[in-house]
Scaffold this motif. Structure first.
Motif, PDB file in Angstrom:
ATOM      1  N   TYR A 176     -46.522 -13.788 -16.290  1.00  0.00           N
ATOM      2  CA  TYR A 176     -45.323 -14.160 -15.531  1.00  0.00           C
ATOM      3  C   TYR A 176     -45.593 -15.410 -14.684  1.00  0.00           C
ATOM      4  O   TYR A 176     -44.773 -16.322 -14.640  1.00  0.00           O
ATOM      5  CB  TYR A 176     -44.891 -12.990 -14.639  1.00  0.00           C
ATOM      6  N   VAL A 177     -46.744 -15.452 -14.040  1.00  0.00           N
ATOM      7  CA  VAL A 177     -47.056 -16.579 -13.154  1.00  0.00           C
ATOM      8  C   VAL A 177     -47.368 -17.838 -13.954  1.00  0.00           C
ATOM      9  O   VAL A 177     -46.888 -18.928 -13.624  1.00  0.00           O
ATOM     10  CB  VAL A 177     -48.226 -16.203 -12.208  1.00  0.00           C
ATOM     11  N   ARG A 178     -48.176 -17.727 -14.980  1.00  0.00           N
ATOM     12  CA  ARG A 178     -48.617 -18.928 -15.708  1.00  0.00           C
ATOM     13  C   ARG A 178     -47.534 -19.520 -16.597  1.00  0.00           C
ATOM     14  O   ARG A 178     -47.425 -20.738 -16.727  1.00  0.00           O
ATOM     15  CB  ARG A 178     -49.840 -18.591 -16.565  1.00  0.00           C
ATOM     16  N   HIS A 179     -46.750 -18.658 -17.247  1.00  0.00           N
ATOM     17  CA  HIS A 179     -45.764 -19.168 -18.207  1.00  0.00           C
ATOM     18  C   HIS A 179     -44.336 -19.094 -17.687  1.00  0.00           C
ATOM     19  O   HIS A 179     -43.410 -19.476 -18.400  1.00  0.00           O
ATOM     20  CB  HIS A 179     -45.869 -18.402 -19.521  1.00  0.00           C
ATOM     21  N   ASN A 180     -44.166 -18.573 -16.475  1.00  0.00           N
ATOM     22  CA  ASN A 180     -42.855 -18.475 -15.847  1.00  0.00           C
ATOM     23  C   ASN A 180     -41.852 -17.753 -16.746  1.00  0.00           C
ATOM     24  O   ASN A 180     -40.703 -18.159 -16.893  1.00  0.00           O
ATOM     25  CB  ASN A 180     -42.338 -19.857 -15.440  1.00  0.00           C
ATOM     26  N   GLU A 181     -42.324 -16.663 -17.354  1.00  0.00           N
ATOM     27  CA  GLU A 181     -41.446 -15.851 -18.193  1.00  0.00           C
ATOM     28  C   GLU A 181     -40.746 -14.819 -17.315  1.00  0.00           C
ATOM     29  O   GLU A 181     -41.377 -14.050 -16.605  1.00  0.00           O
ATOM     30  CB  GLU A 181     -42.248 -15.147 -19.287  1.00  0.00           C
ATOM     31  N   LYS A 182     -39.453 -14.801 -17.377  1.00  0.00           N
ATOM     32  CA  LYS A 182     -38.669 -13.886 -16.546  1.00  0.00           C
ATOM     33  C   LYS A 182     -38.523 -12.532 -17.242  1.00  0.00           C
ATOM     34  O   LYS A 182     -38.567 -12.432 -18.459  1.00  0.00           O
ATOM     35  CB  LYS A 182     -37.276 -14.461 -16.277  1.00  0.00           C
ATOM     36  N   GLY A 183     -38.339 -11.502 -16.452  1.00  0.00           N
ATOM     37  CA  GLY A 183     -38.056 -10.175 -16.989  1.00  0.00           C
ATOM     38  C   GLY A 183     -39.256  -9.442 -17.538  1.00  0.00           C
ATOM     39  O   GLY A 183     -39.083  -8.553 -18.368  1.00  0.00           O
ATOM     40  N   LEU A 184     -40.454  -9.783 -17.106  1.00  0.00           N
ATOM     41  CA  LEU A 184     -41.644  -9.102 -17.610  1.00  0.00           C
ATOM     42  C   LEU A 184     -42.123  -7.990 -16.699  1.00  0.00           C
ATOM     43  O   LEU A 184     -42.570  -6.946 -17.168  1.00  0.00           O
ATOM     44  CB  LEU A 184     -42.795 -10.102 -17.793  1.00  0.00           C
ATOM     45  N   VAL A 185     -42.059  -8.205 -15.410  1.00  0.00           N
ATOM     46  CA  VAL A 185     -42.688  -7.290 -14.468  1.00  0.00           C
ATOM     47  C   VAL A 185     -41.909  -5.979 -14.366  1.00  0.00           C
ATOM     48  O   VAL A 185     -42.512  -4.905 -14.296  1.00  0.00           O
ATOM     49  CB  VAL A 185     -42.858  -7.964 -13.095  1.00  0.00           C
ATOM     50  N   GLY A 186     -40.599  -6.032 -14.363  1.00  0.00           N
ATOM     51  CA  GLY A 186     -39.782  -4.814 -14.246  1.00  0.00           C
ATOM     52  C   GLY A 186     -40.065  -3.803 -15.343  1.00  0.00           C
ATOM     53  O   GLY A 186     -40.362  -2.638 -15.048  1.00  0.00           O
ATOM     54  N   PRO A 187     -39.976  -4.201 -16.616  1.00  0.00           N
ATOM     55  CA  PRO A 187     -40.296  -3.249 -17.678  1.00  0.00           C
ATOM     56  C   PRO A 187     -41.757  -2.791 -17.660  1.00  0.00           C
ATOM     57  O   PRO A 187     -42.040  -1.641 -18.011  1.00  0.00           O
ATOM     58  CB  PRO A 187     -40.003  -4.037 -18.969  1.00  0.00           C
TER      59      PRO A 187
END
Length: 86
Positions: A36-47
């Motif tokens: 999430y931090v390195r690639h700025n991908e949204k919606g990963l942490v919640g699931p």
């Protein structure tokens, strides 16, 4: 193997399984947060947190409850049986 080690072998297996599952869950969460931090991908942490909560409730907690039941009910019987032969 000592008699004390034999008496605690039954519940130790369940506790080790729960420990390894918790460690794997921590590594999974760490990998997800790094991605999430390195690639700025949204919606990963919640699931990921939902999956970890599911792991905790459906797998780790029952394993620890089984280990507690074995330690409370089976281990004293095994220790008494071993005490007769020692």
């Amino acid at each position: 193997i000592s008699a004390l080690g034999l008496a605690h072998m039954g519940d130790g297996v369940f506790e080790l399984l729960a420990l390894f599952m918790a460690m794997a869950g921590g590594l999974y969460l760490c990998r997800t947060i790094v991605r999430y931090v390195r690639h700025n991908e949204k919606g990963l942490v919640g699931p990921a947190v939902l999956n970890l909560a599911r792991l905790l409730v459906m797998h780790i907690t029952p394993l620890l409850m089984a280990a507690a039941a074995i330690e409370a009910h089976v281990t004293p019987v095994v220790m008494e049986a071993l005490a007769r032969y020692i």
